[in-house]
Design a protein around this motif. Structure first.
Motif, PDB file in Angstrom:
ATOM      1  N   GLU A  88      14.719  22.757   8.638  1.00  0.00           N
ATOM      2  CA  GLU A  88      13.722  22.337   9.621  1.00  0.00           C
ATOM      3  C   GLU A  88      12.451  23.162   9.424  1.00  0.00           C
ATOM      4  O   GLU A  88      12.486  24.262   8.886  1.00  0.00           O
ATOM      5  CB  GLU A  88      14.259  22.526  11.033  1.00  0.00           C
ATOM      6  CG  GLU A  88      14.630  23.953  11.364  1.00  0.00           C
ATOM      7  CD  GLU A  88      15.256  24.055  12.734  1.00  0.00           C
ATOM      8  OE1 GLU A  88      15.142  25.131  13.327  1.00  0.00           O
ATOM      9  OE2 GLU A  88      15.844  23.071  13.206  1.00  0.00           O
ATOM     10  N   ALA A 107      12.441  12.466   8.494  1.00  0.00           N
ATOM     11  CA  ALA A 107      12.063  12.927   9.836  1.00  0.00           C
ATOM     12  C   ALA A 107      12.519  14.367   9.991  1.00  0.00           C
ATOM     13  O   ALA A 107      13.598  14.741   9.527  1.00  0.00           O
ATOM     14  CB  ALA A 107      12.688  12.048  10.909  1.00  0.00           C
ATOM     15  N   ARG A 108      11.695  15.175  10.640  1.00  0.00           N
ATOM     16  CA  ARG A 108      12.043  16.571  10.893  1.00  0.00           C
ATOM     17  C   ARG A 108      11.825  16.874  12.374  1.00  0.00           C
ATOM     18  O   ARG A 108      10.825  16.466  12.962  1.00  0.00           O
ATOM     19  CB  ARG A 108      11.156  17.517  10.068  1.00  0.00           C
ATOM     20  CG  ARG A 108      11.281  17.371   8.573  1.00  0.00           C
ATOM     21  CD  ARG A 108      12.596  17.901   8.071  1.00  0.00           C
ATOM     22  NE  ARG A 108      12.726  17.731   6.633  1.00  0.00           N
ATOM     23  CZ  ARG A 108      12.783  18.709   5.770  1.00  0.00           C
ATOM     24  NH1 ARG A 108      12.712  19.956   6.189  1.00  0.00           N
ATOM     25  NH2 ARG A 108      12.921  18.469   4.482  1.00  0.00           N
ATOM     26  N   ARG A 109      12.751  17.622  12.952  1.00  0.00           N
ATOM     27  CA  ARG A 109      12.606  18.045  14.340  1.00  0.00           C
ATOM     28  C   ARG A 109      11.826  19.350  14.373  1.00  0.00           C
ATOM     29  O   ARG A 109      12.073  20.259  13.582  1.00  0.00           O
ATOM     30  CB  ARG A 109      13.976  18.245  14.990  1.00  0.00           C
ATOM     31  CG  ARG A 109      13.893  18.653  16.456  1.00  0.00           C
ATOM     32  CD  ARG A 109      15.267  18.715  17.064  1.00  0.00           C
ATOM     33  NE  ARG A 109      15.876  17.404  17.159  1.00  0.00           N
ATOM     34  CZ  ARG A 109      15.627  16.536  18.142  1.00  0.00           C
ATOM     35  NH1 ARG A 109      14.784  16.852  19.102  1.00  0.00           N
ATOM     36  NH2 ARG A 109      16.228  15.374  18.170  1.00  0.00           N
ATOM     37  N   LEU A 110      10.863  19.446  15.283  1.00  0.00           N
ATOM     38  CA  LEU A 110      10.057  20.655  15.430  1.00  0.00           C
ATOM     39  C   LEU A 110      10.576  21.472  16.602  1.00  0.00           C
ATOM     40  O   LEU A 110      10.728  20.954  17.708  1.00  0.00           O
ATOM     41  CB  LEU A 110       8.585  20.294  15.676  1.00  0.00           C
ATOM     42  CG  LEU A 110       7.894  19.483  14.575  1.00  0.00           C
ATOM     43  CD1 LEU A 110       6.471  19.164  14.987  1.00  0.00           C
ATOM     44  CD2 LEU A 110       7.912  20.231  13.264  1.00  0.00           C
ATOM     45  N   ARG A 111      10.857  22.726  16.359  1.00  0.00           N
ATOM     46  CA  ARG A 111      11.288  23.610  17.440  1.00  0.00           C
ATOM     47  C   ARG A 111      10.083  24.219  18.129  1.00  0.00           C
ATOM     48  O   ARG A 111       9.141  24.652  17.492  1.00  0.00           O
ATOM     49  CB  ARG A 111      12.175  24.730  16.902  1.00  0.00           C
ATOM     50  CG  ARG A 111      13.550  24.286  16.493  1.00  0.00           C
ATOM     51  CD  ARG A 111      14.448  25.485  16.262  1.00  0.00           C
ATOM     52  NE  ARG A 111      15.795  25.071  15.892  1.00  0.00           N
ATOM     53  CZ  ARG A 111      16.736  24.798  16.772  1.00  0.00           C
ATOM     54  NH1 ARG A 111      16.484  24.897  18.056  1.00  0.00           N
ATOM     55  NH2 ARG A 111      17.937  24.435  16.369  1.00  0.00           N
ATOM     56  N   PRO A 150      12.303  19.887  25.390  1.00  0.00           N
ATOM     57  CA  PRO A 150      11.811  18.750  24.606  1.00  0.00           C
ATOM     58  C   PRO A 150      11.395  17.553  25.447  1.00  0.00           C
ATOM     59  O   PRO A 150      10.443  16.862  25.115  1.00  0.00           O
ATOM     60  CB  PRO A 150      13.014  18.410  23.712  1.00  0.00           C
ATOM     61  CG  PRO A 150      13.766  19.689  23.592  1.00  0.00           C
ATOM     62  CD  PRO A 150      13.591  20.388  24.919  1.00  0.00           C
TER      63      PRO A 150
END
Length: 201
Positions: A52, A6-10, A16
């Protein structure tokens, strides 16, 4: 199936909790993903970064919220690619990239994410050499539920739940920059259409 990673998108456009992802599509020829948000923008993230994903481009100023997307790249010329996006206003916007591996989009302005900011109006006016757009409006006012690009026909096939325009085939643009007219043919279904794929057409 199990989740591998899983990757968090900025995205600095909003907090958010107020920002929702509506769709995402892989751009394998340029090692990016295109992610659409409820903030009426499409962001292009580099997926080669080890931490990220880094946002490289943001297309902002869309009239409606992008809802679904499809991507195709020419297997013989990866610089030629097509990104199709359907929205909740019944429109399908088609991005024709002509120099995809060199530069998807051009713009010197950046935001706090260090991403290039591209205004939708600039793309429509043809101010970005590597990309031009074609827009189909045959589904208005229904939402576009799914969109598919068919390379052999150089056409997009979107569908909606509206009986009067359940499935459309839209031609236009192709690889000839400056050709913006589109021809639409429509198929009616009493209850509309929820999804379509290129394999079933």
């Amino acid at each position: 199936m199990s989740l591998l990673r899983a990757r968090r998108l900025r995205n600095s456009t909003g907090s958010p909790k107020d920002l929702w992802v509506t769709d995402a599509v892989l751009l394998p020829n340029v090692h990016k993903i295109a992610v659409s948000f409820t903030s009426k923008e499409v962001c292009f993230y580099d997926i080669l970064s080890k931490q990220e994903f880094q946002c490289k481009h943001k297309v902002q100023g869309l009239k409606f919220t992008p809802w679904c997307s499809d991507y195709w790249a020419d297997p013989f010329n990866p610089d030629h690619a097509v990104l199709s996006i359907g929205d909740n206003g019944g429109q399908v916007s088609v991005f024709y990239f002509t120099l995809a591996r060199i530069s998807l989009l051009e713009n010197p302005r950046t935001d706090s994410d260090s991403a290039d900011i591209i205004r939708w109006g600039e793309l429509v006016e043809g101010k970005h050499r590597p990309c031009y757009t074609v827009t189909h409006r045959g589904h208005t006012p229904a939402w576009v539920r799914k969109v598919c690009y068919l390379d052999p026909l150089d056409a997009v096939v979107p569908c909606s739940t509206r009986a009067q325009s359940s499935v459309l085939i839209g031609w236009g643009g192709g690889r000839q920059a400056g050709v913006y007219e589109s021809l639409l043919s429509s198929q009616r279904a009493a209850r509309g259409t929820w999804t379509t794929t290129g394999d079933s057409i």
